[in-house]
Every structure is written in C-alpha cells, then in structure tokens.
Motif scaffolding. Structure first.
Motif, short mmCIF file in Angstrom:
data_model
loop_
_atom_site.label_atom_id
_atom_site.label_comp_id
_atom_site.label_asym_id
_atom_site.label_seq_id
_atom_site.Cartn_x
_atom_site.Cartn_y
_atom_site.Cartn_z
N HIS A 72 0.86 -1.34 -0.03
CA HIS A 72 0.01 -0.15 0.15
C HIS A 72 0.85 1.13 0.13
O HIS A 72 1.46 1.75 1.17
CB HIS A 72 -1.07 -0.05 1.07
CG HIS A 72 -2.08 -0.99 1.18
ND1 HIS A 72 -2.14 -2.13 1.85
CD2 HIS A 72 -3.05 -0.88 0.27
CE1 HIS A 72 -3.12 -2.95 1.55
NE2 HIS A 72 -3.64 -2.37 0.45
N ALA A 73 1.09 1.79 -1.19
CA ALA A 73 1.95 2.86 -1.30
C ALA A 73 1.29 3.97 -2.38
O ALA A 73 0.70 3.24 -3.29
CB ALA A 73 3.13 2.49 -1.57
N ASN A 130 -0.30 -0.32 -8.12
CA ASN A 130 -1.41 -0.92 -8.10
C ASN A 130 -1.69 -1.65 -6.97
O ASN A 130 -1.43 -2.86 -7.04
CB ASN A 130 -2.04 -1.12 -9.29
CG ASN A 130 -3.66 -1.37 -9.16
OD1 ASN A 130 -4.10 -1.27 -8.05
ND2 ASN A 130 -4.22 -2.21 -10.29
N PRO A 131 -1.96 -1.37 -5.89
CA PRO A 131 -2.05 -2.34 -4.58
C PRO A 131 -3.02 -3.53 -4.90
O PRO A 131 -2.71 -4.47 -4.44
CB PRO A 131 -2.50 -1.19 -3.34
CG PRO A 131 -2.18 -0.11 -3.78
CD PRO A 131 -2.32 0.27 -5.56
N LEU A 136 -3.07 -5.32 -7.41
CA LEU A 136 -2.47 -6.21 -7.95
C LEU A 136 -1.61 -7.19 -6.93
O LEU A 136 -1.55 -8.58 -7.15
CB LEU A 136 -1.66 -5.85 -9.12
CG LEU A 136 -2.20 -5.22 -10.20
CD1 LEU A 136 -1.01 -4.45 -11.19
CD2 LEU A 136 -3.17 -5.90 -10.71
N PHE A 137 -1.47 -6.86 -5.79
CA PHE A 137 -0.73 -7.50 -4.79
C PHE A 137 -1.72 -8.24 -3.83
O PHE A 137 -1.19 -9.18 -2.93
CB PHE A 137 0.06 -6.69 -4.07
CG PHE A 137 1.23 -5.99 -4.89
CD1 PHE A 137 2.43 -6.79 -5.49
CD2 PHE A 137 1.11 -4.80 -5.61
CE1 PHE A 137 3.20 -6.19 -6.44
CE2 PHE A 137 2.11 -4.27 -6.49
CZ PHE A 137 3.10 -5.02 -6.74
N ARG A 138 -2.99 -7.65 -3.70
CA ARG A 138 -3.69 -8.14 -2.69
C ARG A 138 -4.07 -9.82 -2.64
O ARG A 138 -4.24 -10.38 -3.68
CB ARG A 138 -4.89 -7.38 -2.64
CG ARG A 138 -6.03 -7.76 -1.48
CD ARG A 138 -7.16 -6.91 -1.48
NE ARG A 138 -8.21 -7.07 -0.16
CZ ARG A 138 -9.28 -6.46 -0.27
NH1 ARG A 138 -10.00 -5.79 -1.22
NH2 ARG A 138 -9.99 -6.61 0.77
N GLY A 139 -3.78 -10.30 -1.44
CA GLY A 139 -3.97 -11.71 -1.32
C GLY A 139 -2.95 -12.72 -1.78
O GLY A 139 -2.92 -13.65 -1.99
N GLN A 140 -1.77 -12.17 -2.32
CA GLN A 140 -0.71 -12.73 -2.72
C GLN A 140 0.72 -12.89 -1.70
O GLN A 140 1.49 -13.52 -1.86
CB GLN A 140 0.30 -11.75 -3.87
CG GLN A 140 -0.91 -11.44 -4.92
CD GLN A 140 -1.31 -12.76 -5.83
OE1 GLN A 140 -0.67 -13.67 -5.88
NE2 GLN A 140 -2.78 -12.66 -5.97
N GLY A 141 0.28 -12.73 -0.40
CA GLY A 141 0.77 -13.21 0.87
C GLY A 141 1.66 -12.06 1.31
O GLY A 141 2.26 -10.97 0.63
N SER A 142 1.96 -12.15 2.65
CA SER A 142 2.83 -10.99 3.14
C SER A 142 2.92 -11.67 4.68
O SER A 142 2.68 -12.60 4.95
CB SER A 142 2.06 -9.85 3.32
OG SER A 142 0.97 -9.86 4.25
#
Length: 272
Positions: A11-12, A18-19, A21-27
């Motif tokens: 989230h930046a 584009n946040p 595109l990364f959502r749900g991809q692990g962290s």
C-alpha cells in the motif's frame, strides 16, 4: 501518542503501483501485527491503529485483537487512495465504507481518521467537513511540512479545531509532530524521518516538546519493522525513502516506547 498506519507492504502511492494487484498474494502482516501488539503490551503502551477498510476485510481477527487489547481502531480509508485524487463525495463514501467495516468488526464506534500519505492538503482541506458529517471526532491527516506528495507547511502544529469556510468544525485536528530547522518545519517522529534520524535526536525532540508541555505523535507502518518483508520495485530515490534503515527500526521503536509513556489519540483527547 502512538499510532500505526495499518496496511500491507504494497500500500503505497507511487506512479505505476496498483495495490489491488498484490492483494491476497501473501505477506508477513500477521507477524508484524503480533510484534507491534506485543511491544505495546510489554511497554504498557496504548496506540491508535489507523486501519484500511480492505485490511479489515482481509484480517478481521487482527482488527478484533487490536480492539480487545484496548487500542483505538481508527480509519485509514478503504484502499489507500489519495484523498486529493477523490471528489468530496468519493472521499466521504470511501471513509464511510471503511468506518462501517471497522465498526462491524469491533462493535465500537470509530472516532478518528488519517488520510493515506497525509493527502489532506490545502486544496482539499474542506474535506474535513465530511469527517464531521460522518460523526468522527478527530482527524490526524495534516503534516505541517511541504514535500512532493503531501503537506501544509503553514498549518498549526498544535492540536486544534480546524476552520472550513469560516466555520470551526466540531472535531479535532491532531497534526504530525515537527521541529523547526533553518526556518522550516521537518518531521522527526515517524515513517522515513523516524527511520532516518538517530534515536538520540528523536528522544531529544520529544523531551524538548514535553518540557514545553506539548505531546508528540509517533507513527509507523507494520512493514517498517520487518526487513524480511517483500519490497516494491521503485526508482532509487523513492526506494531510499521507502526502505531506509528498515533493519534497525524495530529496535529503535522498542527503545522509544520504553523511554516514554504512550497513549492513543482518543485517550489523549479525552484527557485534554
């Protein structure tokens, strides 16, 4: 006052990021939040967690834990969109959506808001009226500096009730802490500034403010205490700003939290 902008590593607000595109991809978000909550418990600190609505959707158990441990759950908007890129109605709907999500999770009234990337600036200062209309009691979006992304350098540096269209709003503005350097305001107690400046300088600035009867507000993001988290691919300058001294931030935060008594924004305002 202690605060955390509760969002994921992606989230930046940079061009071409584009946040969604990364959502749900692990962290490492859960582990980061466990660490922050444990630090608060170990040091007897209470904090305000400005939570994105989408984070509430993805991690309702984490948001419940924040509230159950006595911290202030506030809104950071829904998806980390810059407020000055929204119309007034879009901004109000965005905040309302996030507030509804967080209140449904915690069962508590959301009292505060902080805009993503401090995106309440002079051109959209009147958006604060939307927060009043939604029944919020404080905003913590204004940074009294000037950068390429945010800031109102002439804004008051003390907690105050802002004026919009010559009317004093029925809410408090809690601006980010600054010090005066060469005639200009500069941040020191959060984000890049917290990571960049040495611990002794941050302590000195907080002590100096306390001696004058003023409180300071510290702010960080969960990713800033985790050097193992994934990183965005950014140009050199933006990468430096975003990741400078990540390796040492957790230890610095712990030391600062052990050195001062921290409370949430809501608690501080209740005791004013």
């Amino acid at each position: 006052m202690l605060s955390f902008d509760t969002e994921e590593w992606f989230h930046a607000n940079y061009d071409n990021i584009n946040p969604d595109l990364f959502r749900g991809q692990g962290s490492n978000f859960r582990a980061q939040m466990d660490t922050l909550l444990q630090l608060c418990s170990d040091t007897g600190s209470r904090a305000t967690f400005f939570v994105l609505g989408c984070v509430g959707e993805d991690y309702p158990d984490v948001v419940k834990a924040i509230a159950q441990q006595g911290h202030d759950v506030a809104s950071h908007g829904y998806g980390h969109q810059l407020a000055y890129q929204q119309t007034y109605d879009e901004f109000k709907a965005d905040v309302k959506k996030s507030v509804s999500i967080l209140e449904d999770i915690t069962g508590n009234k959301v009292q505060g808001y902080r805009a993503p990337s401090w995106s309440i600036i002079e051109s959209n200062l009147h958006y604060l009226a939307a927060l009043e209309e939604l029944g919020l009691t404080y905003d913590a979006s204004i940074f009294p500096v000037k950068t390429f992304l945010y800031g109102i350098p002439t804004a008051p540096t003390e907690i105050h009730q802002p004026r919009v269209n010559n009317r004093m709003l029925n809410l408090y503005e809690v601006p980010t802490s600054v010090v005066k350097l060469f005639g200009k305001n500069i941040g020191f107690s959060g984000g890049f500034y917290f990571r960049f400046f040495p611990k002794f300088l941050i302590k000195h600035a907080i002590l100096a403010a306390n001696r004058q009867g003023r409180s300071c507000i510290v702010y960080l993001h969960p990713r800033e205490i985790d050097s193992t988290e994934q990183r965005l691919r950014l140009p050199h300058l933006e990468s430096f700003i975003h990741y400078c001294n990540i390796d040492s931030t957790k230890a610095k935060l712990e030391a600062i939290m052990q050195s001062f008594q921290f409370t949430s924004i809501a608690d501080h305002l209740r005791n004013k």
